[in-house]
Design an enzyme around this catalytic site. Sequence first.
Site, PDB file in Angstrom:
ATOM      1  CE1 TYR A 181       6.960  -0.844   9.976  1.00  0.00           C
ATOM      2  CE2 TYR A 181       6.622  -2.939   8.866  1.00  0.00           C
ATOM      3  CZ  TYR A 181       7.023  -2.231   9.980  1.00  0.00           C
ATOM      4  OH  TYR A 181       7.462  -2.901  11.091  1.00  0.00           O
ATOM      5  CG  ASP A 276      10.299  -2.897   1.478  1.00  0.00           C
ATOM      6  OD1 ASP A 276      10.204  -4.120   1.308  1.00  0.00           O
ATOM      7  OD2 ASP A 276      10.103  -2.341   2.578  1.00  0.00           O
ATOM      8  CE  LYS A 304       5.136  -8.893   5.498  1.00  0.00           C
ATOM      9  NZ  LYS A 304       5.356  -7.478   5.326  1.00  0.00           N
TER      10      LYS A 304
HETATM   11  C1  LIG Z   1       6.361  -6.667   6.274  1.00  0.00           C
HETATM   12  C2  LIG Z   1       7.174  -5.629   5.637  1.00  0.00           C
HETATM   13  C3  LIG Z   1       8.462  -5.299   6.096  1.00  0.00           C
HETATM   14  C4  LIG Z   1       9.033  -5.825   7.371  1.00  0.00           C
HETATM   15  O1  LIG Z   1       9.281  -7.200   7.337  1.00  0.00           O
HETATM   16  P1  LIG Z   1       9.455  -7.975   8.728  1.00  0.00           P
HETATM   17  O2  LIG Z   1       9.754  -9.378   8.310  1.00  0.00           O
HETATM   18  O3  LIG Z   1       8.188  -7.802   9.473  1.00  0.00           O
HETATM   19  O4  LIG Z   1      10.611  -7.353   9.435  1.00  0.00           O
HETATM   20  C5  LIG Z   1       9.207  -4.406   5.354  1.00  0.00           C
HETATM   21  N1  LIG Z   1       8.716  -3.860   4.230  1.00  0.00           N
HETATM   22  C6  LIG Z   1       7.487  -4.143   3.773  1.00  0.00           C
HETATM   23  C7  LIG Z   1       7.011  -3.525   2.495  1.00  0.00           C
HETATM   24  C8  LIG Z   1       6.667  -5.021   4.467  1.00  0.00           C
HETATM   25  O5  LIG Z   1       5.422  -5.254   4.022  1.00  0.00           O
END
Ligand SMILES: *Cc1c(COP(=O)(O)O)cnc(C)c1O
Length: 467
Positions: A181, A276, A304
Amino acid sequence: MAQRACRGTIGATAGVQHDLTIHSQKATHSMEVAPSALDLKQSKRLYERAQHCIPGGVNSPARAFDSVGGTPLFIERAEGAYMEDADGHRYLDYVGSWGPMIFGHAHPDVVGAVQEQAEASTSFGAPTEIEIDVAELVCDLVPSADKVRMVNSGTEATMSAARLARGYTGRDKVIKFEGNYHGHGDFFLIAAGSGPMTLGKPDSPGVTEGNAKDTLLAPYNDIDHVQRLVEAHADEVACIIVEPIAGNMGCIPPEPGFLEGLRELCDLHDIVLIFDEVMTGFRVAPGGAQERFGVTPDLTCLGKIIGGGLPVGAYGGRKEIMDYVAPTGPVYQAGTLSGNPLAMRAGHATLSKIAEEKDEVYPDLEEFGAALESGMRQNLEALGLDYTINRVGAMMSLFFTDQPVVDQESAQTTDTDRYAAYFHGMLEKGIYLPPSQFEAIFFGTKHDEEALEATLQAQRTVLERIH
Ligand SMILES: *Cc1c(COP(=O)(O)O)cnc(C)c1O
């Protein structure tokens, strides 16, 4: 022991959208979701009120409890490892706002920094020194980051990094992995096509075929598949984006050689490798998964933890690529509230603690994680269950399957009804787990011996009841 249940509501993020069946699953539970023994009068009232003015009553889908059923808890306050809901129940929190709360909720350093900044105004739309302080910390901690640009969410970070990779290489295609994701950017909301080498297809109404045609999908941990994709689309692939430890189909570590293989392929074909690390950054090591596994990407996406609980994302990487962003370079990317001082103060309080205390913080998290994992294995063994546990540092998943979970296909062998029963059982015992089998659990430095005991004891009872 005080009445606790755990539930993390706050920062729901990853979640119901994206490529997976996994993330869009709704509750169709054959196993009855037991009506909660908790009195959730206030949460129910608030949820009902929210439905009238907010789609589905929530501002991010995973918060709605769609995959476990029941009423989402409305949270009023939290401190350390514990949260309190609108009905006054106390929960041990294994969601941690979906990651940021590595030092626990309402840490005095973060609270103090935010309070102080609020009095000096919450935003200027002009440069501030605190942005440099945070950028310097990120560049010191994250191996791939020579320079970093702040944005407001993980989604913005991945969208911007992919645009930059495309602009820099002059190519259009993005390779991503099934079950990974990367936020809700259009060209990431793509599902696998029917044949192994076919192009992806839109995974949400509103995502165009045009978006889908430039996104190629591969199974996680399958380097041979990636190699075939790259060779079939030579000179078209701008970037490969990967969660270096998958966390959005439950926790799935990279198999030995997978990340190294991606690095080699990217080097060979002049493809930009994007990690990511929105979830793994500052969580599995001070420098994220790239430090932990010793593989350095060209660009890194963060989110995060970097905001200490305020909305922050960032992307950084090699100087010559980062200088391709406006205003030095031609690739446009901007943000009215990017580098917002309030958010930077919270992020700075968190990252500077990481920088100063990393020699204690990460071994402590590892110790708690190892104890939690081995206690859970003992519980399973005592009950004759052979469910799968995956863990890397302070992220972990218990899958209700006896198969090894290494990719999306194997993740889907899990029994989600059983997870829902487990989730509600634990909630009643005061342990708040993520409201989906396909979200990892997180813990932080405030999870102590007492928390460990409470969790394992509750788990033993609940597993005994539901298996
Ligand atoms: C949470 C998450 C996102 C998205 O971040 P948001 O601040 O919710 O837009 C993207 N990549 C990974 C791996 C994530 O865990």
